[in-house]
Design an enzyme around this catalytic site. Sequence first.
Site, PDB file in Angstrom:
ATOM      1  N   ALA A  60       0.832  -1.201   0.000  1.00  0.00           N
ATOM      2  CA  ALA A  60       0.000   0.000   0.000  1.00  0.00           C
ATOM      3  C   ALA A  60       0.865   1.248   0.000  1.00  0.00           C
ATOM      4  O   ALA A  60       0.625   2.188  -0.763  1.00  0.00           O
ATOM      5  CB  ALA A  60      -0.928  -0.002   1.214  1.00  0.00           C
ATOM      6  N   TYR A  61       1.872   1.265   0.842  1.00  0.00           N
ATOM      7  CA  TYR A  61       2.768   2.421   0.901  1.00  0.00           C
ATOM      8  C   TYR A  61       3.483   2.620  -0.423  1.00  0.00           C
ATOM      9  O   TYR A  61       3.542   3.733  -0.963  1.00  0.00           O
ATOM     10  CB  TYR A  61       3.777   2.229   2.034  1.00  0.00           C
ATOM     11  CG  TYR A  61       4.683   3.426   2.242  1.00  0.00           C
ATOM     12  CD1 TYR A  61       4.225   4.557   2.899  1.00  0.00           C
ATOM     13  CD2 TYR A  61       5.996   3.411   1.769  1.00  0.00           C
ATOM     14  CE1 TYR A  61       5.048   5.660   3.088  1.00  0.00           C
ATOM     15  CE2 TYR A  61       6.822   4.509   1.950  1.00  0.00           C
ATOM     16  CZ  TYR A  61       6.340   5.628   2.610  1.00  0.00           C
ATOM     17  OH  TYR A  61       7.161   6.720   2.785  1.00  0.00           O
TER      18      TYR A  61
END
Length: 250
Positions: A156-157
């Site tokens: 996600a990051y």
Amino acid sequence: MNQYDFAGKVAVVTGGAQGIGLSVVERLLDGGAAVAIWDRDPHALQAAQQKLQAQGTVHTVVTDITNMASVEQASADTTAALGPVSILVNSAGIAGANAPTVDYPDTEWDQVIKVNLHGTFNVNKVLLKGMVSQGYGRVVNVASIAGKEGNPNACAYSASKAGVIALTKSIGKETAGQNISVNAITPAAARTKIFDQMSQQHIDYMLSKIPRGRFVQVDEIASLVGWLVSAENSFTTGAVFDLSGGRATY
């Protein structure tokens, strides 16, 4: 230390109450800017204002960058207090959980994308309108080396920061003819409170990938940002500046 002239300029730094953002605020104040710190943590904002108020004009606004109405209100409050904004450093962000993609929690994915990518879009959209009207602006969006390289167990990051890079390039092209510079930086990890969100295994992995053999210092990041948001940066836009200690492969 290089110092740039920001006298008469109004800057907004999101996530500016701590870490990278706070160091950027100090650099801007040193150059004479009036700085509005937007952050969602009122206690951190109060502490930052107490620390910095002797350095210059500091205005704090509790802001949720994931909420467009909150961003619009923060913009109105800042303009009323300090005047039109011509500098933006978008530093607010979260790391999210560390887990393989197949096990990554859906809610965690949504939150990281919401803060890091949607939030960057919201802030840029609102503040760029004023810069277009003025015919002048400088923007730096803080991405990450993870947005270029992709870190395992941080899908996600990594994806959110890749999105920030692409968004920055799009905006840079859209505003290139209006004396507005919009650039991104891709730092390696800095030892800030964001480490509290990461596993030790992931922290060790990130360090192992940095040829310099250490994490980047926040003042090193602020030094580059200082030039990028200065009037001296009159040509470069839509670019990505590496702060990865030699890790980046492109």
